[in-house]
Scaffold this motif. Structure first.
Motif, PDB file in Angstrom:
ATOM      1  N   SER A  83     -29.894  35.760  29.195  1.00 50.05           N
ATOM      2  CA  SER A  83     -30.989  35.858  30.156  1.00 50.05           C
ATOM      3  C   SER A  83     -30.890  34.780  31.221  1.00 50.05           C
ATOM      4  CB  SER A  83     -32.336  35.752  29.429  1.00 50.05           C
ATOM      5  OG  SER A  83     -32.516  36.805  28.520  1.00 50.05           O
ATOM      6  N   SER A  87     -28.388  35.019  34.176  1.00 54.71           N
ATOM      7  CA  SER A  87     -28.898  35.685  35.382  1.00 54.71           C
ATOM      8  C   SER A  87     -29.832  34.766  36.158  1.00 54.71           C
ATOM      9  CB  SER A  87     -29.618  36.980  35.006  1.00 54.71           C
ATOM     10  OG  SER A  87     -30.752  36.725  34.217  1.00 54.71           O
ATOM     11  N   GLY A 146     -23.673  32.787  41.410  1.00 51.02           N
ATOM     12  CA  GLY A 146     -24.605  33.500  42.287  1.00 51.02           C
ATOM     13  C   GLY A 146     -24.510  33.044  43.717  1.00 51.02           C
ATOM     14  N   LEU A 151     -19.392  37.958  35.718  1.00 48.87           N
ATOM     15  CA  LEU A 151     -20.626  37.816  34.936  1.00 48.87           C
ATOM     16  C   LEU A 151     -20.656  38.798  33.774  1.00 48.87           C
ATOM     17  CD1 LEU A 151     -23.247  37.316  37.790  1.00 48.87           C
ATOM     18  CD2 LEU A 151     -22.514  35.614  36.124  1.00 48.87           C
TER      19      LEU A 151
END
Length: 228
Positions: A167, A170, A184, A207
């Protein structure tokens, strides 16, 4: 815009290899700090949430209610809003609001209550009779916590930590959008702002691979520790 060939895309990614490596390290750093905070602070908080419930060792409705309210308060914030809200604290703690160390501050704040709830839920699955048997044998509260609760729940705790890690992988990508660095940030800077879609695709695939590896490792370790 001239169509990009597969060979050109590979060449572009090859040129970016040092930056991709650096971005991966930054993501790992953010995750490492956030998960460490979750384990060291969120783990005990989750145990305390469980132990202060009615019928448990340290049952105390007020303490449990206050802790539960605080946990829910932090968890109710969307992560990007939490990041912005913690900008002054982040600047005080690390002297900056940009970079993976700075991004790790809100990540840690989000990870602690998240993991606490996971720990609490995992401990709830332990049969009450196991704890009662330990109490009947004269085990101290510390022994019950370490040798009974944590020992019985270790497979579930590993599964919970696996969920948390995936989690917050992300979340770390979101942190990159606002200056945290990492995978990111690289995907947005090159894949979005510079229209290099091959970079965006490569970062998504990276990812995906990382998530699969984390889930595989977590499942194997949990299965090995499962006493059933």
């Amino acid at each position: 815009m001239e169509e990009l060939t597969f060979a050109q895309a590979l060449a572009n990614l090859s040129d970016l290899a040092p930056e991709i490596g650096q971005a991966s390290l930054e993501t790992g750093l953010m995750l490492g700090i956030g998960l460490t905070a979750a384990i060291l602070l969120g783990g005990p908080l989750g145990i305390l949430l469980y132990l202060t419930q009615p019928g448990q060792l340290f049952a105390h409705r007020t303490v449990n209610g206050v802790l539960g309210w605080l946990v829910n308060l932090v968890r109710s914030f969307p992560f990007i809003i939490l990041m912005v809200s913690l900008v002054p604290l982040t600047r005080v703690l690390v002297g900056s609001t940009i970079g993976p160390i700075a991004a790790a501050v809100p990540l840690s704040f989000a990870a602690i209550p998240y993991f606490a709830r996971l720990v609490e839920q995992t401990l709830r699955e332990i049969p009450r009779g196991v704890v009662e048997a330990a109490e009947a044998m004269g085990a101290s509260p510390a022994q019950i916590i370490v040798k009974v609760l944590i020992n019985e729940a270790r497979a579930g705790l590993i599964s919970s930590l696996t969920i948390l890690t995936i989690s917050f992988l992300s979340y770390s990508a979101v942190a990159g959008v606002v200056g945290g660095g990492g995978i990111g940030d690289l995907a947005i800077r090159y894949g979005y702002y510079r229209f290099q879609s091959e970079v965006m695709i490569a970062m998504v695939l990276l990812l995906v691979v990382i998530v699969q590896l984390i889930q595989f490792a977590g499942n194997r370790l949990a299965a090995r520790l499962d006493k059933r």
